[in-house]
Design a protein around this motif. Structure first.
Motif, mmCIF file in Angstrom:
data_model
loop_
_atom_site.group_PDB
_atom_site.id
_atom_site.type_symbol
_atom_site.label_atom_id
_atom_site.label_comp_id
_atom_site.label_asym_id
_atom_site.label_seq_id
_atom_site.Cartn_x
_atom_site.Cartn_y
_atom_site.Cartn_z
ATOM 1 N N PHE A 121 -18.327 -13.342 2.064
ATOM 2 C CA PHE A 121 -19.035 -13.110 3.317
ATOM 3 C C PHE A 121 -19.507 -11.865 3.166
ATOM 4 O O PHE A 121 -20.745 -11.593 3.553
ATOM 5 N N ARG A 122 -18.810 -10.881 2.943
ATOM 6 C CA ARG A 122 -19.297 -9.420 2.709
ATOM 7 C C ARG A 122 -20.539 -9.223 1.485
ATOM 8 O O ARG A 122 -21.418 -8.710 1.697
ATOM 9 N N THR A 123 -20.546 -10.010 0.713
ATOM 10 C CA THR A 123 -21.331 -10.184 -0.569
ATOM 11 C C THR A 123 -22.704 -10.506 0.062
ATOM 12 O O THR A 123 -23.819 -10.097 -0.107
ATOM 13 N N ARG A 124 -22.691 -11.984 0.674
ATOM 14 C CA ARG A 124 -23.752 -12.297 1.197
ATOM 15 C C ARG A 124 -24.402 -11.651 2.703
ATOM 16 O O ARG A 124 -25.645 -11.438 2.667
ATOM 17 N N PHE A 125 -23.553 -11.038 3.290
ATOM 18 C CA PHE A 125 -23.863 -10.312 4.572
ATOM 19 C C PHE A 125 -24.530 -9.188 3.976
ATOM 20 O O PHE A 125 -25.703 -8.620 4.289
ATOM 21 N N ARG A 136 -29.881 -6.103 2.647
ATOM 22 C CA ARG A 136 -31.054 -5.684 1.673
ATOM 23 C C ARG A 136 -32.316 -6.212 1.948
ATOM 24 O O ARG A 136 -33.441 -5.330 1.710
ATOM 25 N N ASN A 137 -32.215 -7.624 1.957
ATOM 26 C CA ASN A 137 -33.953 -8.081 2.395
ATOM 27 C C ASN A 137 -34.220 -7.409 3.691
ATOM 28 O O ASN A 137 -35.503 -7.238 3.580
ATOM 29 N N GLY A 138 -33.528 -7.500 4.518
ATOM 30 C CA GLY A 138 -33.932 -6.802 5.846
ATOM 31 C C GLY A 138 -34.603 -5.251 5.569
ATOM 32 O O GLY A 138 -35.658 -4.956 6.199
ATOM 33 N N GLU A 145 -30.445 -16.807 4.039
ATOM 34 C CA GLU A 145 -29.005 -16.299 3.747
ATOM 35 C C GLU A 145 -28.100 -16.285 5.125
ATOM 36 O O GLU A 145 -26.758 -16.328 5.036
ATOM 37 N N LEU A 146 -28.827 -15.985 6.063
ATOM 38 C CA LEU A 146 -28.030 -15.805 7.557
ATOM 39 C C LEU A 146 -27.748 -17.165 7.764
ATOM 40 O O LEU A 146 -26.195 -17.451 8.186
ATOM 41 N N ASP A 147 -28.393 -18.280 7.613
ATOM 42 C CA ASP A 147 -28.179 -19.621 7.858
ATOM 43 C C ASP A 147 -26.850 -19.922 7.023
ATOM 44 O O ASP A 147 -25.970 -20.878 7.365
ATOM 45 N N ARG A 148 -26.802 -19.715 5.737
ATOM 46 C CA ARG A 148 -25.703 -19.993 4.962
ATOM 47 C C ARG A 148 -24.536 -19.475 5.213
ATOM 48 O O ARG A 148 -23.409 -20.025 5.256
ATOM 49 N N ILE A 149 -24.466 -18.133 5.570
ATOM 50 C CA ILE A 149 -23.430 -17.512 6.080
ATOM 51 C C ILE A 149 -22.717 -18.346 7.523
ATOM 52 O O ILE A 149 -21.558 -18.521 7.491
ATOM 53 N N GLN A 150 -23.618 -18.547 8.095
ATOM 54 C CA GLN A 150 -23.346 -19.237 9.549
ATOM 55 C C GLN A 150 -22.523 -20.708 9.180
ATOM 56 O O GLN A 150 -21.583 -21.174 9.949
ATOM 57 N N ARG A 151 -23.146 -21.430 8.163
ATOM 58 C CA ARG A 151 -22.577 -22.798 8.009
ATOM 59 C C ARG A 151 -21.476 -22.531 6.944
ATOM 60 O O ARG A 151 -20.414 -23.518 7.256
ATOM 61 N N GLN A 152 -21.227 -21.737 5.907
ATOM 62 C CA GLN A 152 -20.280 -21.792 5.064
ATOM 63 C C GLN A 152 -19.195 -20.758 5.154
ATOM 64 O O GLN A 152 -17.941 -21.288 4.663
ATOM 65 N N GLU A 153 -19.534 -19.692 5.669
ATOM 66 C CA GLU A 153 -18.456 -18.734 5.658
ATOM 67 C C GLU A 153 -17.813 -18.642 7.008
ATOM 68 O O GLU A 153 -18.145 -17.963 7.778
ATOM 69 N N TRP A 154 -16.516 -19.464 7.140
ATOM 70 C CA TRP A 154 -15.883 -19.392 8.329
ATOM 71 C C TRP A 154 -14.757 -18.467 8.197
ATOM 72 O O TRP A 154 -14.092 -18.366 7.243
ATOM 73 N N ARG A 174 -17.147 -10.660 13.119
ATOM 74 C CA ARG A 174 -18.051 -11.706 12.193
ATOM 75 C C ARG A 174 -19.000 -11.782 13.250
ATOM 76 O O ARG A 174 -20.287 -12.013 13.028
ATOM 77 N N GLY A 175 -18.713 -12.524 14.653
ATOM 78 C CA GLY A 175 -19.673 -12.871 15.487
ATOM 79 C C GLY A 175 -20.754 -11.706 15.926
ATOM 80 O O GLY A 175 -22.045 -12.011 15.910
ATOM 81 N N THR A 176 -20.130 -10.713 16.187
ATOM 82 C CA THR A 176 -20.978 -9.506 16.544
ATOM 83 C C THR A 176 -22.086 -8.955 15.047
ATOM 84 O O THR A 176 -23.214 -8.790 15.534
ATOM 85 N N LEU A 177 -21.461 -8.988 14.059
ATOM 86 C CA LEU A 177 -22.481 -8.807 12.881
ATOM 87 C C LEU A 177 -23.281 -9.980 12.631
ATOM 88 O O LEU A 177 -24.730 -9.425 12.539
ATOM 89 N N LEU A 178 -23.130 -11.067 12.822
ATOM 90 C CA LEU A 178 -24.185 -12.197 12.536
ATOM 91 C C LEU A 178 -25.217 -12.038 13.799
ATOM 92 O O LEU A 178 -26.471 -12.462 13.658
ATOM 93 N N THR A 179 -24.748 -11.880 15.034
ATOM 94 C CA THR A 179 -25.606 -11.844 16.152
ATOM 95 C C THR A 179 -26.692 -10.608 16.032
ATOM 96 O O THR A 179 -27.804 -11.148 16.319
ATOM 97 N N ASP A 180 -25.919 -9.485 15.704
ATOM 98 C CA ASP A 180 -27.009 -8.318 15.425
ATOM 99 C C ASP A 180 -28.079 -8.813 14.170
ATOM 100 O O ASP A 180 -29.136 -8.388 14.422
ATOM 101 N N ALA A 181 -27.335 -9.427 13.358
ATOM 102 C CA ALA A 181 -28.185 -9.582 12.122
ATOM 103 C C ALA A 181 -29.488 -10.628 12.402
ATOM 104 O O ALA A 181 -30.484 -10.564 12.109
ATOM 105 N N GLY A 182 -29.013 -11.577 13.191
ATOM 106 C CA GLY A 182 -29.900 -12.736 13.655
ATOM 107 C C GLY A 182 -31.074 -12.179 14.666
ATOM 108 O O GLY A 182 -32.209 -12.421 14.244
#
Length: 411
Positions: free
Chosen positions: A325-329, A334-336, A364-373, A386-394
């Motif tokens: 999760f940390r690697t993909r996030f 970095r893309n952002g 990458e965001l979609d992959r994290i949401q689907r695979q990194e539980w 996890r929810g806060t980080l993904l929400t802010d990134a989205g």
């Protein structure tokens, strides 16, 4: 007989003799403080002059505007002194001050508003003097009506001049038409001197500087987003750096407002400028303003993400996130950051490259949401993190995507 010993001069005491320190001792710290303040003021003025002489910028613009104002006011006063009665000659240099603003457009606008306000005040004074005479109650009525007329929005900041000019025309000129004619001539003379100064030495254009300030803003944001990406890949990251970034977001938010105001001033400076427009350079100013708007929206999400990360480092909750999760996030961030660098370029945005960067980040965001539980047995705080980080990134990617559409409408 022995002579009496000479009396020493008693020190001057304060508080009616109740104190224990002489006045001279009390004054020394005050004098030292005044001396320090004088040194600070002198140092600030010396620094201002060094920056004004050293290169183009806000300080040099202010210095040149001051010099033009002095010359225009002096010429207006000399001409009015020899051409017009002394009772109205002061209006010429005063109008020159009004007519010399930071931009030509603002100078023309304020001059026109002042001329209209002068005409309204003089007309009111002449009307009250002719109809009711010169009395205390008519002066009060004139004041009341002039203040009401001055509140009309079209007078802008010159609304109070309706009453001021009315006072002079009513009191000094007794509401006579010849005085009002001389008054109008003095005002016109001052306005012409002020506008002529802008024609001789027009305000400098700083289009590239405004673009560069936007680029510097995005570079700072991109660098801190890269730093956040580093946090997710380091096991012993310094929490103090994250706290410093939280403070930096506040400073950068203030910079956004300052940059926006400078861009708006430069857009105004392009109107009625004697040198004319600069074509594509002028077209870049609205784009720079749009880029600041995108930066402001993106910064809200970056501030939230940094705050969540700061709490996670303090509590140790970040270690409960999986390594994948940390690697993909981190890769997503970095893309952002790269997308921000592309948006903030002083040249036109490469629409294709920006689209690829945003696409990769969204994938990458979609992959994290689907695979990194997060495991169900993990503490609730980890799920919240996890929810806060993904929400802010989205939300960050969504705002960058809207910025892509706004800044590259033909893509």
């Amino acid at each position: 007989m022995a002579a009496a010993p000479a009396r020493s001069r008693a020190p001057t005491f304060v508080n009616g003799g109740r104190g224990i320190r002489p006045k001279e001792v009390i004054d020394l710290p005050k004098r030292a403080e005044i001396g320090k303040r004088v040194q600070v003021v002198v140092g600030e003025q010396a620094g201002f002059l060094r920056r004004a002489v050293g290169g183009s910028g806000r300080e040099r613009d202010a210095l040149l505007l001051g010099a033009k104002t002095v010359v225009a006011a002096m010429v207006a006063w000399v001409l009015a002194r020899y051409l017009l009665p002394p009772t109205v000659s002061t209006f010429a240099p005063f109008t020159a001050l009004v007519a010399l603003q930071a931009t030509v457009y603002r100078s023309v606008r304020d001059s026109a508003q002042y001329l209209v306000a002068m005409a309204a005040g003089a007309a009111l004074a002449a009307t009250f003097a002719a109809v009711a005479g010169i009395h205390g109650w008519t002066f009060g009525l004139l004041t009341l009506v002039a203040l009401g007329v001055g509140r009309i929005r079209r007078f802008g900041q010159q609304g109070t001049q309706v009453a001021i000019v009315g006072f002079f025309a009513f009191s000094s000129g007794q509401g006579k038409i010849d005085y009002i004619g001389y008054l109008g001539a003095s005002v016109m003379l001052g306005a012409l001197c002020g506008l002529a100064a802008h024609l001789v030495l027009a305000p400098a254009r700083h289009i590239h500087h405004r673009q560069q300030s936007v680029s510097d803003l995005y570079t700072a944001m991109s660098g801190r987003l890269d730093g956040l990406a580093d946090v997710f890949q380091c096991e012993d990251f310094d929490p103090e750096r994250v706290r410093q970034w939280r403070r930096d977001w506040q400073r950068l938010s203030a910079d956004c407002e300052r940059i926006r105001q400078s861009i708006d001033t430069e857009i105004e400076n392009s109107r009625l400028h004697p040198r004319g427009g600069l074509g594509s350079a002028d077209a870049a100013l609205p784009r720079a303003r749009d880029a600041v708007t995108v930066a402001e929206r993106a910064m809200d999400h970056l501030r939230s993400m940094t705050r969540a990360l700061d709490y996670a480092l303090d509590s140790g909750e970040i270690t409960n996130l999986s390594a994948s999760f940390r690697t993909r996030f981190s890769s997503l961030l970095r893309n952002g950051a790269a997308a921000m660098e592309e948006i903030g370029q002083t040249s036109s945005t490469d629409s294709s490259r920006l689209a690829v960067l945003l696409d990769d980040a969204e994938v990458e965001l979609d992959r994290i949401q689907r695979q990194e539980w997060v495991p169900a047995e993990a503490p609730p705080e980890v799920h919240t993190l996890r929810g806060t980080l993904l929400t802010d990134a989205g939300r960050l990617l969504a705002d960058l995507r809207s910025g892509h559409q706004a800044l590259t409408p033909t893509s």
